[in-house]
Design a protein around this motif. Structure first.
Motif, PDB file in Angstrom:
ATOM      1  N   ASP A 143      -7.444 -19.092   8.547  1.00 58.64           N
ATOM      2  CA  ASP A 143      -7.411 -17.879   9.553  1.00 58.64           C
ATOM      3  C   ASP A 143      -5.482 -17.099   9.471  1.00 58.64           C
ATOM      4  OD1 ASP A 143      -9.921 -17.908  10.385  1.00 58.64           O
ATOM      5  OD2 ASP A 143      -9.671 -18.070  12.447  1.00 58.64           O
ATOM      6  N   ILE A 144      -5.346 -18.427   9.057  1.00 52.34           N
ATOM      7  CA  ILE A 144      -3.531 -18.182   9.303  1.00 52.34           C
ATOM      8  C   ILE A 144      -3.143 -16.934   7.619  1.00 52.34           C
ATOM      9  CG2 ILE A 144      -1.277 -18.752   9.536  1.00 52.34           C
ATOM     10  CD1 ILE A 144      -2.540 -18.904  12.059  1.00 52.34           C
ATOM     11  N   PHE A 145      -3.646 -17.816   6.527  1.00 49.96           N
ATOM     12  CA  PHE A 145      -3.549 -17.780   5.495  1.00 49.96           C
ATOM     13  C   PHE A 145      -4.495 -16.374   5.206  1.00 49.96           C
ATOM     14  CE2 PHE A 145      -2.799 -22.344   5.481  1.00 49.96           C
ATOM     15  CZ  PHE A 145      -1.561 -21.912   4.900  1.00 49.96           C
ATOM     16  N   ALA A 146      -5.643 -16.600   5.279  1.00 50.35           N
ATOM     17  CA  ALA A 146      -6.331 -15.277   4.716  1.00 50.35           C
ATOM     18  C   ALA A 146      -5.679 -14.028   5.843  1.00 50.35           C
ATOM     19  CB  ALA A 146      -8.508 -15.775   5.847  1.00 50.35           C
ATOM     20  N   LEU A 147      -5.701 -14.012   6.774  1.00 52.89           N
ATOM     21  CA  LEU A 147      -5.008 -12.627   7.473  1.00 52.89           C
ATOM     22  C   LEU A 147      -3.835 -12.482   6.983  1.00 52.89           C
ATOM     23  CD1 LEU A 147      -6.325 -13.598  10.996  1.00 52.89           C
ATOM     24  CD2 LEU A 147      -7.044 -11.569   9.839  1.00 52.89           C
ATOM     25  N   ASN A 148      -2.361 -13.459   6.347  1.00 53.89           N
ATOM     26  CA  ASN A 148      -1.721 -12.830   6.073  1.00 53.89           C
ATOM     27  C   ASN A 148      -1.786 -12.491   5.181  1.00 53.89           C
ATOM     28  OD1 ASN A 148       0.654 -13.230   7.670  1.00 53.89           O
ATOM     29  ND2 ASN A 148       0.125 -15.629   8.184  1.00 53.89           N
ATOM     30  N   ALA A 149      -2.487 -13.016   3.770  1.00 54.22           N
ATOM     31  CA  ALA A 149      -2.913 -12.725   2.499  1.00 54.22           C
ATOM     32  C   ALA A 149      -2.220 -11.219   1.871  1.00 54.22           C
ATOM     33  CB  ALA A 149      -3.817 -13.353   2.313  1.00 54.22           C
ATOM     34  N   ARG A 150      -2.923 -10.817   3.108  1.00 54.24           N
ATOM     35  CA  ARG A 150      -3.238  -8.620   2.189  1.00 54.24           C
ATOM     36  C   ARG A 150      -2.174  -7.824   3.028  1.00 54.24           C
ATOM     37  NH1 ARG A 150      -7.866  -4.420   2.059  1.00 54.24           N
ATOM     38  NH2 ARG A 150      -6.531  -2.655   1.063  1.00 54.24           N
TER      39      ARG A 150
END
Length: 281
Positions: A101-108
């Motif tokens: 989630d940390i990567f997914a939410l920071n990606a955009r």
């Protein structure tokens, strides 16, 4: 500290084959270089950014975004988003089912996570969290005024503060009831008049033929085996981040009404197999 959601025990992870270990080594080395190389660059840039801009971070969040977006490319995992991230400062809430989630939410989206104070002391993760501007809070009523002041400072700097109102992670097939107490600080008169909030749903699609909970990380699951299984996977699924229409805090009479409205938004975007009324404990 919040209790972990136990749910149905996960199935034993399949043994990693020789080819799988090759993927672990190749992806692990590449991912580690990206994450820690990006962290080093971020820290160097922050040495210049802090004296000039203080809490405002006009450059370093973009480094975090590049690292997170490319992490999915290294894993061979699809990434997609729907809807539009809100403009300006505010609070963001999302369901929580994986360390990914940390990567997914920071990606955009340029965001700053709100985490319990204990996370700051965790090996490696705490270091990364501090470097990327995570807001650490103590879940203690005696700290309420200090917490409000901290939120005021970060929102004044134009930050979007993201937290997980479920209070724990799940298997990704459900949304647990949002904890209204986590919204209490935002109803302070110093914050409420112009505060907006946006709900975000993170949806994981497992690899073809894999358990629907493939990306879920919850309860007493160890991090290392889950990471190794993700690195070793021959095929990956994808993650979709769905941004809902922002709401204004002043449109809700209390924190319970706000928590329920945001919870309903998040749950509405899960696929049919995810429309499970998750219970705590």
């Amino acid at each position: 500290m919040a209790e972990s959601w136990k749910g149905v025990p996960e199935e034993d992870l399949p043994p990693i084959t020789a080819t799988g270990w090759f993927r672990v080594m190749l992806r692990g080395l590449t991912l580690g270089t990206l994450v820690f190389g990006g962290l080093l660059i971020l820290l160097v840039v922050r040495l210049i950014e802090w004296p000039l801009f203080g809490q405002r971070r006009p450059v370093t969040p973009y480094i975090t975004q590049v690292v997170c977006r490319n992490s999915f490319r290294i894993l061979g995992m699809g990434y997609a988003s729907q809807g539009a991230p809100m403009q300006g400062a505010g609070a963001v809430v999302a369901n929580h089912s994986s360390w990914l989630d940390i990567f997914a939410l920071n990606a955009r989206k340029r965001i700053y996570f709100v985490a319990k104070a204990e996370v700051a002391g965790w090996p490696a993760i705490g270091w990364l969290a501090r470097a990327t501007g995570t807001v650490f809070i103590k879940r203690d009523r005696r700290e309420a005024s200090a917490q409000v002041q901290l939120f005021r400072e970060r929102l004044a700097a134009g930050h979007k503060l993201l937290f997980f109102p479920e209070g724990t992670s799940t298997d990704g097939l459900r949304v647990l009831p949002f904890k209204p107490t986590l919204f209490a600080a935002f109803f302070d008169p110093a914050l409420a008049p112009h505060l907006q909030l946006q709900a975000v749903t993170v949806v994981y699609t497992p690899p073809e033929g894999a358990d629907l909970r493939f990306y879920g990380w919850w309860g007493d699951m160890d991090f290392a085996p889950h990471l190794l299984a993700s690195l070793a996977a021959a095929k990956h699924g994808k993650v979709t981040v769905i941004y809902h229409a922002p709401v204004k805090l002043n449109d809700f009479e209390n924190r319970k009404a706000l928590a329920k409205a945001l919870e309903d938004q998040v749950r509405s975007a899960l696929p049919e197999h995810g429309l499970i009324q998750g219970a705590e404990g």
